[in-house]
Design an enzyme around this catalytic site. Structure first.
Site, PDB file in Angstrom:
ATOM      1  N   GLY A  15       0.835  -1.210   0.000  1.00 42.86           N
ATOM      2  CA  GLY A  15       0.000   0.000   0.000  1.00 42.86           C
ATOM      3  C   GLY A  15       0.862   1.249   0.000  1.00 42.86           C
ATOM      4  N   ARG A  76       1.059  -4.954  -5.811  1.00 39.76           N
ATOM      5  CA  ARG A  76       1.212  -6.213  -5.075  1.00 39.76           C
ATOM      6  C   ARG A  76       1.479  -7.274  -6.139  1.00 39.76           C
ATOM      7  NH1 ARG A  76      -2.952  -3.521  -1.807  1.00 39.76           N
ATOM      8  NH2 ARG A  76      -1.965  -3.029   0.176  1.00 39.76           N
ATOM      9  N   ASP A 107       5.582  -5.119   6.032  1.00 36.62           N
ATOM     10  CA  ASP A 107       6.106  -6.454   6.359  1.00 36.62           C
ATOM     11  C   ASP A 107       6.200  -7.374   5.146  1.00 36.62           C
ATOM     12  OD1 ASP A 107       6.616  -6.081   9.002  1.00 36.62           O
ATOM     13  OD2 ASP A 107       4.725  -6.941   9.728  1.00 36.62           O
ATOM     14  N   SER A 109       6.499  -6.622   2.005  1.00 38.25           N
ATOM     15  CA  SER A 109       7.597  -6.171   1.143  1.00 38.25           C
ATOM     16  C   SER A 109       8.948  -6.570   1.733  1.00 38.25           C
ATOM     17  CB  SER A 109       7.532  -4.644   0.987  1.00 38.25           C
ATOM     18  OG  SER A 109       6.265  -4.277   0.488  1.00 38.25           O
ATOM     19  N   THR A 129       4.121   2.503   5.690  1.00 35.27           N
ATOM     20  CA  THR A 129       2.721   2.065   5.725  1.00 35.27           C
ATOM     21  C   THR A 129       1.948   2.982   6.666  1.00 35.27           C
ATOM     22  OG1 THR A 129       1.170   0.376   6.509  1.00 35.27           O
ATOM     23  CG2 THR A 129       3.379   0.265   7.421  1.00 35.27           C
ATOM     24  N   ASP A 131      -0.378   2.099   8.412  1.00 32.92           N
ATOM     25  CA  ASP A 131      -0.960   1.302   9.502  1.00 32.92           C
ATOM     26  C   ASP A 131      -0.160   1.282  10.810  1.00 32.92           C
ATOM     27  OD1 ASP A 131      -3.080   0.656   7.917  1.00 32.92           O
ATOM     28  OD2 ASP A 131      -2.436  -1.379   7.461  1.00 32.92           O
ATOM     29  N   ASP A 133       1.986  -0.734  11.686  1.00 35.82           N
ATOM     30  CA  ASP A 133       1.932  -2.107  12.204  1.00 35.82           C
ATOM     31  C   ASP A 133       3.219  -2.899  11.969  1.00 35.82           C
ATOM     32  OD1 ASP A 133       1.665  -2.254   9.479  1.00 35.82           O
ATOM     33  OD2 ASP A 133       0.082  -3.766   9.507  1.00 35.82           O
ATOM     34  N   ARG A 175      -6.767  -2.993   8.361  1.00 36.21           N
ATOM     35  CA  ARG A 175      -7.435  -4.297   8.240  1.00 36.21           C
ATOM     36  C   ARG A 175      -7.087  -5.175   9.425  1.00 36.21           C
ATOM     37  NH1 ARG A 175      -6.304  -6.281   2.531  1.00 36.21           N
ATOM     38  NH2 ARG A 175      -7.584  -4.510   1.938  1.00 36.21           N
TER      39      ARG A 175
HETATM   40  P1  ADP Z   1       3.099  -4.568   2.671  1.00 38.77           P
HETATM   41  O1  ADP Z   1       4.506  -4.533   2.225  1.00 38.77           O
HETATM   42  O2  ADP Z   1       2.489  -3.219   2.783  1.00 38.77           O
HETATM   43  O3  ADP Z   1       2.920  -5.432   3.914  1.00 38.77           O
HETATM   44  P2  ADP Z   1       1.958  -6.716   1.074  1.00 38.77           P
HETATM   45  O4  ADP Z   1       1.811  -7.643   2.232  1.00 38.77           O
HETATM   46  O5  ADP Z   1       0.842  -6.622   0.105  1.00 38.77           O
HETATM   47  O6  ADP Z   1       2.226  -5.215   1.527  1.00 38.77           O
HETATM   48  O7  ADP Z   1       3.286  -7.141   0.324  1.00 38.77           O
HETATM   49  C1  ADP Z   1       3.756  -6.417  -0.793  1.00 38.77           C
HETATM   50  C2  ADP Z   1       4.421  -7.359  -1.777  1.00 38.77           C
HETATM   51  O8  ADP Z   1       5.566  -7.965  -1.164  1.00 38.77           O
HETATM   52  C3  ADP Z   1       3.591  -8.539  -2.233  1.00 38.77           C
HETATM   53  O9  ADP Z   1       2.691  -8.233  -3.254  1.00 38.77           O
HETATM   54  C4  ADP Z   1       4.648  -9.478  -2.743  1.00 38.77           C
HETATM   55  O10 ADP Z   1       5.088  -9.128  -4.019  1.00 38.77           O
HETATM   56  C5  ADP Z   1       5.779  -9.231  -1.736  1.00 38.77           C
HETATM   57  N1  ADP Z   1       5.735 -10.280  -0.702  1.00 38.77           N
HETATM   58  C6  ADP Z   1       4.854 -10.415   0.303  1.00 38.77           C
HETATM   59  N2  ADP Z   1       5.088 -11.540   1.004  1.00 38.77           N
HETATM   60  C7  ADP Z   1       6.162 -12.132   0.418  1.00 38.77           C
HETATM   61  C8  ADP Z   1       6.905 -13.348   0.668  1.00 38.77           C
HETATM   62  N3  ADP Z   1       6.590 -14.163   1.676  1.00 38.77           N
HETATM   63  N4  ADP Z   1       7.941 -13.620  -0.147  1.00 38.77           N
HETATM   64  C9  ADP Z   1       8.262 -12.798  -1.148  1.00 38.77           C
HETATM   65  N5  ADP Z   1       7.603 -11.666  -1.449  1.00 38.77           N
HETATM   66  C10 ADP Z   1       6.581 -11.330  -0.673  1.00 38.77           C
HETATM   67  O1  F6P Z   2      -1.600   0.163   3.347  1.00 37.51           O
HETATM   68  C1  F6P Z   2      -2.326  -0.268   4.413  1.00 37.51           C
HETATM   69  C2  F6P Z   2      -3.797  -0.322   4.048  1.00 37.51           C
HETATM   70  O2  F6P Z   2      -4.251   0.956   3.723  1.00 37.51           O
HETATM   71  C3  F6P Z   2      -4.614  -0.938   5.136  1.00 37.51           C
HETATM   72  O3  F6P Z   2      -4.974  -0.030   6.151  1.00 37.51           O
HETATM   73  C4  F6P Z   2      -5.790  -1.434   4.355  1.00 37.51           C
HETATM   74  O4  F6P Z   2      -6.396  -2.500   5.018  1.00 37.51           O
HETATM   75  C5  F6P Z   2      -5.175  -1.881   3.069  1.00 37.51           C
HETATM   76  O5  F6P Z   2      -3.995  -1.147   2.916  1.00 37.51           O
HETATM   77  C6  F6P Z   2      -6.083  -1.662   1.893  1.00 37.51           C
HETATM   78  O6  F6P Z   2      -5.382  -1.942   0.742  1.00 37.51           O
HETATM   79  P1  F6P Z   2      -5.988  -1.840  -0.733  1.00 37.51           P
HETATM   80  O7  F6P Z   2      -7.316  -1.205  -0.657  1.00 37.51           O
HETATM   81  O8  F6P Z   2      -4.979  -1.047  -1.482  1.00 37.51           O
HETATM   82  O9  F6P Z   2      -6.036  -3.252  -1.198  1.00 37.51           O
END
Ligand code: ADP
Ligand code: F6P
Length: 324
Positions: A15, A76, A107, A109, A129, A131, A133, A175
């Protein structure tokens, strides 16, 4: 003796968050100041796999410190969660001469960054982020702007809620994490705050409090509901039916992710971005930048991902005390 870093990449993933541009700018300019070339990787890991890689100069980040969103775009990418995708990503880095990457995101990423690091591409995470978090850090880029945006919006809803003597359920982002809800709940003087980490689904208790608040003369009743609990519209209908008090739901949504970053977001993002480059220049890899107990520090990615954090109980208790 650390290998000399000649070229680094920077990407934003997950995000978006206000302040990400300030972090990109810091990475670009800190690298150039050290004689290191910078490549921007568009659309997070998705762009890496598509080889959407551009050269960046100091002027590439002119006029961006004040802009929300991310000039590199974000995405993503499921493909990157597979071993095959990660191997391909590392090969693309080698092909483009990228010795290290700064990954600005959350996390998920950082998990990806850890995988790249294991495949020989030095990686440093920067927490971005709204959040808040990420367990290893007290600060994440974007949170300050997001809570201020939400706070302003909630103040406005409060005006009309008071005028009509209504109950208002206002849904904020988060979320899995209730930090935005908790901070807005405190800052906006909400009567109730529903956090994904705490809410037990006892709607009757909520209804009883609304009735009691009205008897005590409260004109409005603001309930901050975190996205992770959701269902604000149906909750509003049930509350209205049970209390006889007109109730409206407002979902703030993605407006919380946009807008001009606050001073705090710009400054923390700049310092963390620049320090991430210092780590790469020192030959470090598999680290996450953090702001902890008043200091900028860094942690091993896997250790950082294994840390947990919870809503501070004392702060939650104080929020409840203020609303009675
Ligand atoms: P955030 O970084 O905000 O927590 P996401 O959880 O959507 O957002 O993760 C962002 C991107 O990081 C994912 O779309 C994916 O490409 C990569 N990613 C997430 N989890 C993993 C993983 N276990 N191994 C490798 N890449 C990951
Ligand atoms: O980036 C964090 C966040 O805004 C969360 O608060 C929310 O749950 C989520 O991303 C929503 O993501 P999207 O609507 O882009 O899938």
């Amino acid at each position: 003796m650390a290998k000399t870093v000649k070229t680094i990449g920077v990407l934003t993933s997950g995000g978006d968050a206000p302040g990400m541009n300030a972090a990109i700018r810091a990475v670009v300019r800190a690298a150039i100041a050290k004689g290191i070339k910078v490549k921007g990787i568009m659309r997070g890991y998705a762009g890496l796999l598509q080889e959407e890689i551009i050269d960046m100069e100091s002027t590439s980040v002119s006029d961006t410190i004040n802009r929300g969103g991310t000039i590199l775009y974000t995405a993503r990418c499921t493909e990157f969660t597979t071993a095959e995708g990660q191997k391909q990503g590392a090969e693309i880095c080698h092909k483009h001469g990228i010795d290290g990457i700064v990954v600005i995101g959350g996390d998920g990423s950082f998990r990806g960054a850890g995988k790249l690091s294991a495949l020989g591409v030095n990686t440093i995470g920067v927490p971005g982020t709204i959040d808040l978090d990420i367990a290893c850090t007290d600060y994440t880029i974007g949170f300050d702007t997001a809570v201020n945006t939400a706070m302003d919006a909630i103040d406005k809803v409060r005006d009309t809620s008071t005028s009509h003597e209504r109950c208002s359920i206002i849904e904020v982002m988060g979320r899995h994490a209730g930090y935005i809800a908790l901070w807005c709940g405190i800052a906006n003087g909400a009567e109730d705050i529903l956090l994904p980490e705490r809410y037990d689904g006892n709607e009757q208790m909520l209804i009883n409090r609304i009735i009691d608040n009205r008897k005590r003369g409260k004109k409005h009743n603001i309930i901050i509901n975190a996205e992770g609990i959701g269902h604000s519209a149906s909750m509003a209908r049930r509350i209205e039916a049970a209390t006889g008090i007109e109730t409206r739901a407002t979902i703030l949504g993605h407006m919380q992710r946009g807008g001009t970053p606050t001073c705090k977001d710009r400054v923390y993002a700049t310092i963390m971005g620049a320090k991430a480059v210092e780590l790469l220049a020192d030959g470090k890899s598999n680290r996450v930048m953090a702001y902890k107990n008043g200091n900028y520090v860094d942690f091993d990615i896997q250790e950082a991902l294994a840390m947990t954090k919870d809503i501070p109980e004392d702060q939650y208790d104080i929020s409840k005390m203020m609303s009675r």
